[in-house]
Enzyme design. Sequence first.
Site, short mmCIF file in Angstrom:
data_model
loop_
_atom_site.label_atom_id
_atom_site.label_comp_id
_atom_site.label_asym_id
_atom_site.label_seq_id
_atom_site.Cartn_x
_atom_site.Cartn_y
_atom_site.Cartn_z
N HIS A 1 -1.46 0.06 -5.42
CA HIS A 1 -0.65 0.93 -4.57
C HIS A 1 0.17 0.18 -3.53
O HIS A 1 0.73 0.80 -2.61
CB HIS A 1 -1.56 1.97 -3.88
CG HIS A 1 -0.92 3.29 -3.69
ND1 HIS A 1 -0.64 3.82 -2.45
CD2 HIS A 1 -0.49 4.21 -4.59
CE1 HIS A 1 -0.07 5.00 -2.58
NE2 HIS A 1 0.03 5.26 -3.87
N LYS B 1 3.29 -1.76 -1.72
CA LYS B 1 4.75 -1.66 -1.74
C LYS B 1 5.29 -2.74 -0.82
O LYS B 1 5.59 -2.48 0.35
CB LYS B 1 5.24 -0.29 -1.26
CG LYS B 1 4.79 0.88 -2.12
CD LYS B 1 3.85 1.76 -1.35
CE LYS B 1 3.42 2.96 -2.17
NZ LYS B 1 2.31 3.68 -1.50
N ASP C 1 12.17 -15.38 -0.58
CA ASP C 1 12.25 -16.82 -0.29
C ASP C 1 11.03 -17.35 0.47
O ASP C 1 11.12 -18.37 1.15
CB ASP C 1 13.51 -17.15 0.52
CG ASP C 1 14.78 -16.91 -0.29
OD1 ASP C 1 14.70 -16.86 -1.53
OD2 ASP C 1 15.86 -16.75 0.32
#
Length: 283
Positions: A208, A210, A215
Amino acid sequence: MRKKVQQDPALANVCVKLLEDSVRIAACHWLSDMSVKVTGGDETASDTASSRVVATEANTEMWTVKVVGLGLVALSLTLELLVWFLRRLRPGRTLNEVLFFPSEMVCVEHIFTPSSPYSCFCSMPHGVETSFSRLLRRILSATSSLDLCVFAFSNMDLCRAVLALHSRRVTIRVLTDKDYTAITGSQIGVLRKAGICVRCDVASVYMHHKFAVVDGRLLITGSLNWTLTAVQSNMENILITEEPELVRPFIKEFDRLWVNNDPARYHRSLDQKPALVIARTND
């Protein structure tokens, strides 16, 4: 100081010029003093010598004015050089940005084609900065790598951004939930078809997360799933930061999940299970 001068030719030229001017000023001043002493020390000189003394004194005054003027110029250049050094040595401001959604629906074509800002003639507003456009810009700022860990991924503009990075040879790794890769509109298949490495979690619980790391220095995280509904309809948030203390734990977590969800490792574990069952049966 010496190292910076060696690394910057322009700075070295400025320093050399200042040194040359200082030496020239000192030499002229010394010669003027010597002329005054030599001429002034001959009390039995003729009227011609006296006139030379007067001329020398006039020249000395002139050189004094020149020395003061050049000294002021040298001081001004030195101050400018000092300010330039301080600006170079001062650390840049750390990026910290918060974005809230839903985002206004606007055209984002100019973000993908900045050289042709008027190439799109759709009916949506153009040239408007929104939370979504800023998110796209942060993602597209990647120059070497993008690590993406996201639960659901169906937003086509975000997919386009990832594909654009892939075309620029940016190294991309994607981790996602295995159940949501097959939902209607998922862009995971598009990424895989383009040759981007995608791994799905093998755990029984939802993956779950996100977040994305750009870089290895820029963290993008929050409640936002990479879906059209989340961007345009839901109350969501995104935090974007370059704070090393916040970025490093996410890099570590991504690397851990990437190793744990290696398909080769998962298949090896499956291949070993029948052998264990046979050994227990024989016992």
